[in-house]
Design a protein around this motif. Structure first.
Motif, mmCIF file in Angstrom:
data_model
loop_
_atom_site.group_PDB
_atom_site.id
_atom_site.type_symbol
_atom_site.label_atom_id
_atom_site.label_comp_id
_atom_site.label_asym_id
_atom_site.label_seq_id
_atom_site.Cartn_x
_atom_site.Cartn_y
_atom_site.Cartn_z
ATOM 1 N N ASP A 9 0.807 -1.219 0.000
ATOM 2 C CA ASP A 9 0.000 0.000 0.000
ATOM 3 C C ASP A 9 0.846 1.277 0.000
ATOM 4 O OD1 ASP A 9 0.632 -0.937 2.662
ATOM 5 O OD2 ASP A 9 -0.597 0.689 3.444
ATOM 6 N N SER A 34 -3.490 -2.952 -2.623
ATOM 7 C CA SER A 34 -4.292 -3.699 -1.651
ATOM 8 C C SER A 34 -4.439 -5.144 -2.106
ATOM 9 C CB SER A 34 -5.688 -3.081 -1.509
ATOM 10 O OG SER A 34 -6.458 -3.294 -2.685
ATOM 11 N N SER A 55 1.024 -6.238 5.842
ATOM 12 C CA SER A 55 0.306 -5.188 6.581
ATOM 13 C C SER A 55 -0.274 -4.159 5.618
ATOM 14 C CB SER A 55 1.230 -4.514 7.589
ATOM 15 O OG SER A 55 1.685 -5.440 8.545
ATOM 16 N N PRO A 57 -4.225 -2.109 4.468
ATOM 17 C CA PRO A 57 -5.637 -1.897 4.814
ATOM 18 C C PRO A 57 -6.520 -2.925 4.121
ATOM 19 C CG PRO A 57 -4.572 0.157 4.135
ATOM 20 C CD PRO A 57 -3.623 -0.945 3.800
ATOM 21 N N GLY A 58 -7.751 -3.050 4.593
ATOM 22 C CA GLY A 58 -8.672 -4.014 3.989
ATOM 23 C C GLY A 58 -8.419 -5.412 4.505
ATOM 24 N N GLY A 60 -5.935 -7.348 4.111
ATOM 25 C CA GLY A 60 -4.572 -7.612 4.545
ATOM 26 C C GLY A 60 -3.910 -8.683 3.697
ATOM 27 N N HIS A 157 -6.904 -7.847 12.929
ATOM 28 C CA HIS A 157 -7.744 -6.721 12.528
ATOM 29 C C HIS A 157 -8.256 -5.954 13.746
ATOM 30 C CE1 HIS A 157 -7.876 -8.655 8.515
ATOM 31 N NE2 HIS A 157 -8.126 -7.441 8.082
ATOM 32 N N ARG A 160 -5.618 -3.845 15.335
ATOM 33 C CA ARG A 160 -5.307 -2.634 14.571
ATOM 34 C C ARG A 160 -6.413 -1.593 14.683
ATOM 35 N NH1 ARG A 160 -3.494 -6.573 10.175
ATOM 36 N NH2 ARG A 160 -1.247 -6.758 10.495
ATOM 37 N N LEU A 162 -9.877 -2.050 14.020
ATOM 38 C CA LEU A 162 -11.055 -2.169 13.174
ATOM 39 C C LEU A 162 -12.271 -2.611 13.983
ATOM 40 C CD1 LEU A 162 -8.739 -2.193 11.012
ATOM 41 C CD2 LEU A 162 -10.242 -3.644 9.641
ATOM 42 N N GLN A 166 -16.285 -3.608 10.106
ATOM 43 C CA GLN A 166 -15.189 -3.431 9.160
ATOM 44 C C GLN A 166 -14.462 -4.749 8.899
ATOM 45 O OE1 GLN A 166 -13.224 -0.302 11.426
ATOM 46 N NE2 GLN A 166 -13.663 1.211 9.824
ATOM 47 N N ALA A 170 -14.036 -6.767 5.384
ATOM 48 C CA ALA A 170 -12.700 -7.096 4.879
ATOM 49 C C ALA A 170 -12.542 -8.586 4.606
ATOM 50 C CB ALA A 170 -11.636 -6.631 5.869
#
Length: 209
Positions: A9, A34, A55, A57-58, A60, A157, A160, A162, A166, A170
């Motif tokens: 990312d 991503s 690592s 977003p989304g 992963g 997740h 982190r 989320l 979310q 994901a």
């Protein structure tokens, strides 16, 4: 010429890797920011190697590796990680990736890793291989080793920051399924809330501060 897909990312990271690989005669056929984009683009590129950061977003990197191999069991994947733990390489290799490279490795290690994975060989950078060997000899494992693969994904997740909704989006599962996994994660790790899970993940080196 070996053709690779870069999945990270961070644009500057991809730029650096692309220049490094080009100097070694390795073509970067496509880049994605991503796991979701990589899954959509992979069938159109069909590279020799997928270089996947963990690592992102989304969903992963770990979940993207699982789904990519479900899409194409012959996909050759090299996972990249900034983490210093032993849980990530174990999970990644168990998921089916051929190689694991710590981002702290020397630049020439990336070239060696891509070439090895392109040949269908396993690759582990030396420090990670030593850490895994020492953990096996000493019998010491991250407490996260007691979690199932999906529980581990939900745990990361959550750590982190989320939300359940979310995470469900994901991982493409229902919120009730995430809730069930969350219950089991808390039970197995002896945690009562999300903050405790985040502290555990930081202490074990599973997420970056």
């Amino acid at each position: 010429m070996t053709r690779v897909i870069l999945v990270d990312d961070h644009v500057l990271v991809r730029m650096g890797f692309r220049m490094l690989l080009a100097d070694a005669g390795i073509e970067v056929a496509a880049e994605y920011g991503s796991g979701e984009d990589a899954l959509a683009g992979y069938p159109h590129v069909r590279p020799d190697v997928v270089v996947m950061d963990l690592s992102m977003p989304g969903m992963g990197g770990l979940e993207a590796i699982r789904r990519l191999l479900a899409q194409d069991a012959k996909a050759r994947i090299l996972a990249l990680s900034a983490h210093e733990d032993t849980a990530h390489p174990q999970r990644v290799l168990r998921a089916g990736a051929l190689g694991y490279l710590a981002k702290r490795s020397a630049p020439d290690a990336l070239i060696a890793a891509v070439k090895a994975v392109a040949r269908g060989e396993r690759y582990l950078d030396a420090p990670t291989a030593q850490a895994l060997a020492m953990a096996q000899i000493s019998g010491e494992e991250s407490p996260a080793a007691v979690l199932s693969e999906r529980e581990f994904s939900v745990f990361l997740h959550l750590a982190r920051g989320l939300s359940v909704a979310q995470i469900a989006a994901a991982l493409n599962v229902s919120t009730s399924t995430v809730g069930t996994h969350l219950y089991h994660v808390k039970q197995k790790l002896g945690a009562t809330n999300q903050s405790e899970l985040t502290l555990m993940a930081l202490r074990w080196g599973l997420i970056e501060p």
